[in-house]
Design a protein around this motif. Structure first.
Motif, PDB file in Angstrom:
ATOM      1  N   ARG A   9       0.835  -1.215   0.000  1.00  0.00           N
ATOM      2  CA  ARG A   9       0.000   0.000   0.000  1.00  0.00           C
ATOM      3  C   ARG A   9       0.869   1.263   0.000  1.00  0.00           C
ATOM      4  O   ARG A   9       0.648   2.179  -0.794  1.00  0.00           O
ATOM      5  CB  ARG A   9      -0.930  -0.002   1.211  1.00  0.00           C
ATOM      6  N   VAL A  10       1.837   1.291   0.907  1.00  0.00           N
ATOM      7  CA  VAL A  10       2.715   2.468   0.997  1.00  0.00           C
ATOM      8  C   VAL A  10       3.553   2.600  -0.272  1.00  0.00           C
ATOM      9  O   VAL A  10       3.737   3.708  -0.799  1.00  0.00           O
ATOM     10  CB  VAL A  10       3.617   2.367   2.244  1.00  0.00           C
ATOM     11  N   GLY A  11       4.059   1.471  -0.776  1.00  0.00           N
ATOM     12  CA  GLY A  11       4.846   1.519  -1.999  1.00  0.00           C
ATOM     13  C   GLY A  11       4.048   2.035  -3.180  1.00  0.00           C
ATOM     14  O   GLY A  11       4.547   2.832  -3.988  1.00  0.00           O
ATOM     15  N   ALA A 136      -1.535  -6.231 -10.998  1.00  0.00           N
ATOM     16  CA  ALA A 136      -0.563  -7.314 -10.862  1.00  0.00           C
ATOM     17  C   ALA A 136      -0.139  -7.534  -9.416  1.00  0.00           C
ATOM     18  O   ALA A 136       0.443  -8.568  -9.093  1.00  0.00           O
ATOM     19  CB  ALA A 136       0.674  -7.019 -11.719  1.00  0.00           C
ATOM     20  N   ILE A 137      -0.408  -6.583  -8.541  1.00  0.00           N
ATOM     21  CA  ILE A 137      -0.039  -6.723  -7.129  1.00  0.00           C
ATOM     22  C   ILE A 137      -0.967  -7.695  -6.420  1.00  0.00           C
ATOM     23  O   ILE A 137      -0.540  -8.525  -5.620  1.00  0.00           O
ATOM     24  CB  ILE A 137      -0.053  -5.348  -6.434  1.00  0.00           C
ATOM     25  N   THR A 138      -2.267  -7.609  -6.719  1.00  0.00           N
ATOM     26  CA  THR A 138      -3.254  -8.465  -6.052  1.00  0.00           C
ATOM     27  C   THR A 138      -4.499  -8.584  -6.913  1.00  0.00           C
ATOM     28  O   THR A 138      -4.800  -7.692  -7.714  1.00  0.00           O
ATOM     29  CB  THR A 138      -3.624  -7.907  -4.669  1.00  0.00           C
ATOM     30  N   SER A 139      -5.230  -9.675  -6.726  1.00  0.00           N
ATOM     31  CA  SER A 139      -6.517  -9.849  -7.407  1.00  0.00           C
ATOM     32  C   SER A 139      -7.679  -9.695  -6.440  1.00  0.00           C
ATOM     33  O   SER A 139      -8.839  -9.706  -6.857  1.00  0.00           O
ATOM     34  CB  SER A 139      -6.592 -11.236  -8.064  1.00  0.00           C
ATOM     35  N   ASN A 140      -7.375  -9.537  -5.155  1.00  0.00           N
ATOM     36  CA  ASN A 140      -8.417  -9.398  -4.140  1.00  0.00           C
ATOM     37  C   ASN A 140      -9.104  -8.037  -4.265  1.00  0.00           C
ATOM     38  O   ASN A 140      -8.432  -6.999  -4.246  1.00  0.00           O
ATOM     39  CB  ASN A 140      -7.798  -9.549  -2.750  1.00  0.00           C
ATOM     40  N   ARG A 144      -7.357  -4.382  -3.704  1.00  0.00           N
ATOM     41  CA  ARG A 144      -7.259  -3.411  -4.798  1.00  0.00           C
ATOM     42  C   ARG A 144      -7.882  -2.072  -4.409  1.00  0.00           C
ATOM     43  O   ARG A 144      -7.391  -1.009  -4.799  1.00  0.00           O
ATOM     44  CB  ARG A 144      -7.947  -3.971  -6.044  1.00  0.00           C
ATOM     45  N   THR A 145      -8.958  -2.134  -3.642  1.00  0.00           N
ATOM     46  CA  THR A 145      -9.578  -0.898  -3.162  1.00  0.00           C
ATOM     47  C   THR A 145      -8.608  -0.122  -2.294  1.00  0.00           C
ATOM     48  O   THR A 145      -8.497   1.104  -2.404  1.00  0.00           O
ATOM     49  CB  THR A 145     -10.852  -1.223  -2.362  1.00  0.00           C
ATOM     50  N   SER A 146      -7.881  -0.818  -1.422  1.00  0.00           N
ATOM     51  CA  SER A 146      -6.925  -0.136  -0.557  1.00  0.00           C
ATOM     52  C   SER A 146      -5.783   0.459  -1.376  1.00  0.00           C
ATOM     53  O   SER A 146      -5.295   1.558  -1.065  1.00  0.00           O
ATOM     54  CB  SER A 146      -6.386  -1.091   0.517  1.00  0.00           C
ATOM     55  N   LEU A 147      -5.351  -0.227  -2.435  1.00  0.00           N
ATOM     56  CA  LEU A 147      -4.322   0.336  -3.313  1.00  0.00           C
ATOM     57  C   LEU A 147      -4.817   1.621  -3.967  1.00  0.00           C
ATOM     58  O   LEU A 147      -4.095   2.618  -4.069  1.00  0.00           O
ATOM     59  CB  LEU A 147      -3.924  -0.676  -4.388  1.00  0.00           C
TER      60      LEU A 147
END
Length: 451
Positions: A9-11, A136-140, A144-147
């Motif tokens: 998330r921070v990245g 590509a980081i996550t499929s959840n 993804r909402t948090s990203l």
């Protein structure tokens, strides 16, 4: 592989912070630098902005398809681009704000075109892979909402840094912009951008690597046919263009509203003060709301607040500036949710494209979406000017006639009302990735990939 967490998330937030330090700086101050420091006419700058934004839009599609046609490196498909282009784009950002007193206006215009177009090309080289990275980081869906929310937070931080540092650097005691101040700010943002790009590269991890085993070939005929079947992509492109048009029109007409309708231009600074806290207020509420209702449902529901707020402002015959600001705060909350969820929605659209076509093309799909946004920005550039002409605004008058001032207030409220209603309809009736459909889509994709 390391599980998804706050490090990602921070990245991801660092990536947008790095992008927006220069992007927002240029969007806000580059025209002032060109006109007041380099001596280029406003008309020439306007034409240049239109040309360069159209060029940028084409670059987005070219870079997206290029990335999808290359086999990923061991570091990932998208992350390496953040490192490769972090220094070149930062150097070009500095050059865009570098003034050479010996240049004629014609040479200054050529220099401005050259540096701004190269910067725009390099921006595509980092922004397209960065934007595609979320899928590509996550499929959840919740991750993804948090990203997406952290990306919006990164943009808000960049806006705050620019709002509080740039005016102090570029204006002297007589409120006159200074070339050295522009350059100092650019160097500062260049150093910070390189640091944050590196942080984004180091902290994020690409976990979705389906279809990366062989070098893929981008078949544009097949890709376009897939996109035409992707009704969510089409709906969201139209919705994004409408949202950009609404935001651009409001930003352009607000100075005229406060100057001519409220008779107090200084109160315009309060618009900035109510914009900045919205992201921080909404941040803790996005994830639980999405978990309960879904992304498109939250975005569409929140826009009802934008629609009602602006419709009420339009209906009132006379509006106090503080009432206007209060209603605009509510309106911005409605717009804030869809802004925060934009990149999570795009990640779902990328998954849906893979489901339709059987190919994972994050870069291509994201670049087409970005192309449409930039095309909308370019085409809406003259909208505010056309609106002023249509309502009878007379340039140079110390005070506009009351009916003109009233029309400014009507335009600046009815456009967001109708725009938000149109987006609600698009999300409800055309965008087909509901909460339940997204959950089912992830299961179907896993089966399709053979996992």
């Amino acid at each position: 592989m390391r599980p998804f967490g706050n490090r990602d998330r921070v990245g991801y937030m660092f990536g947008d912070l790095a992008n927006d330090l220069f992007f927002v700086y240029m969007a806000t101050y580059l025209m002032l630098f060109y006109t007041d420091i380099m001596g280029i006419s406003g008309h020439a700058v306007g034409v240049m902005f239109l040309v360069v934004r159209l060029w940028d839009a084409l670059c987005d599609v070219a870079i997206g398809s290029f990335i999808d046609s290359r086999k990923p490196s061991p570091e990932g498909k998208f992350r390496p681009y953040l490192i490769r282009f972090s220094v070149p784009i930062s150097v070009l950002g500095v050059l865009c704000f570098t003034y050479f007193p010996s240049m004629s206006e014609q040479m200054a215009l050529v220099y401005a075109y050259l540096t701004y177009m190269v910067y725009g090309t390099l921006y595509s080289c980092v922004n397209i892979p960065y934007g595609s990275l979320a899928s590509a980081i996550t499929s959840n869906p919740l991750e993804r909402t948090s990203l997406s929310t952290y990306r919006t937070l990164g943009a808000a931080i960049a806006n705050i840094v620019i709002a509080f540092t740039v005016p102090k650097l570029i204006f002297d005691v007589n409120n006159v912009p200074q070339a050295g101040g522009f350059l100092t700010a650019a160097v500062l943002f260049a150093v910070l951008s390189v640091i944050f790009y590196y942080g984004s590269y180091k902290l994020t991890t690409e976990r979705i690597t389906a279809g990366y085993d062989e070098v893929p070939r981008v078949d544009w005929g097949e890709t376009v046919r897939g996109m035409l079947r992707n009704r969510s992509l089409i709906a969201f492109i139209i919705a994004s263009i409408i949202m950009l048009t609404v935001n651009f029109l409001m930003a352009s007409l607000n100075p005229y509203l406060f100057k001519d309708y409220f008779k107090n231009g200084e109160l315009l600074s309060w618009m900035t003060l109510i914009v900045l806290p919205v992201s921080f207020i909404l941040l803790p509420t996005v994830k639980p709301l999405v978990a309960r209702f879904g992304k498109k449902e939250v975005a569409a529901g929140a826009l009802i607040l934008t629609f009602v707020s602006n419709l009420l402002l339009f209906s009132l015959p006379h509006v106090n500036p503080w009432v206007y600001l209060a209603f605009q705060f509510l309106s911005l909350i409605g717009l804030g949710y869809i802004t925060m969820l934009t990149w999570a929605l795009v990640a779902d659209i990328i998954d849906y494209h893979e489901y339709i076509t059987g190919k994972r093309q994050e870069g291509t799909v994201y670049s087409v979406y970005s192309f449409a946004r930039k095309l909308g920005q370019a085409l809406s550039g003259g909208l505010a000017g056309f609106a002023l002409g249509a309502i009878g605004y007379v340039q140079g008058l110390a005070e506009q006639p009351p009916e003109v001032a009233h029309r400014i207030k009507q335009v600046i409220t009815i456009v967001p009302a109708t725009g938000s209603l149109a987006i609600i309809v698009l999300l409800a009736l055309v965008y087909n990735l509901s909460k339940e459909r997204v959950e089912k889509l992830l299961v179907e994709l896993e089966a399709q990939r053979g996992h």
